[in-house]
Design an enzyme around this catalytic site. Sequence first.
Site, PDB file in Angstrom:
ATOM      1  N   GLU A 154       0.828  -1.209   0.000  1.00  0.00           N
ATOM      2  CA  GLU A 154       0.000   0.000   0.000  1.00  0.00           C
ATOM      3  C   GLU A 154       0.861   1.258   0.000  1.00  0.00           C
ATOM      4  OE1 GLU A 154      -2.863   2.155  -0.761  1.00  0.00           O
ATOM      5  OE2 GLU A 154      -3.508   0.110  -0.318  1.00  0.00           O
ATOM      6  N   GLU A 206       1.432   6.415  -7.037  1.00  0.00           N
ATOM      7  CA  GLU A 206       0.322   7.270  -7.452  1.00  0.00           C
ATOM      8  C   GLU A 206       0.639   8.747  -7.242  1.00  0.00           C
ATOM      9  OE1 GLU A 206      -3.330   6.075  -5.624  1.00  0.00           O
ATOM     10  OE2 GLU A 206      -3.600   4.408  -7.022  1.00  0.00           O
TER      11      GLU A 206
END
Length: 123
Positions: free
Chosen positions: A70, A77
Site C-alpha cells: 500500500e 500514485e
Amino acid sequence: MRAGGLKGQGFGRRARFALNGLKLALARERSIRTHLLGAAAVLLVLLVTRPAPVWWAVLGLAVGLVLVAELANSALETLIDHLHPAQHPEIGAAKDIAAGAVLVASGIAVAVGLAFAFDFLRS
C-alpha cells in the site's frame, strides 16, 4: 524538498525522511489508515488467542506485506499524479497494476488469516 539523494547522509536523517513519509501517507491516504485498522484487529486477535510464536511471525509478515504494498502504491500514485496530472491510458495502467499488487498482498494476508483460523479452531 531535499536536494540530492540519501547517500552519504546519516542514519538519523534518513530515518526522519522515512518517518515523514509514513506521516504523509497516514495524513493523505485513507487506504493506509484502513489497512492499519486491519493490522490492529489482527494484533487484537493475536493477543486474545495467544497462538504459537510462528503464527505471530507469519501474520506479522502478511500484515507487513499489505502495508508495504500500500505504501509503494501510494508513493507511485503520488509521483504519477505529479508528473502527469492528465488522464492517459498508460498512467491508468500503471496505477491499476500497483493497485493489483495491493490486492494480491491482501489476498495473501486473507489466506494466512484463514489458515490461522482453521488451525486455531482445529486445536
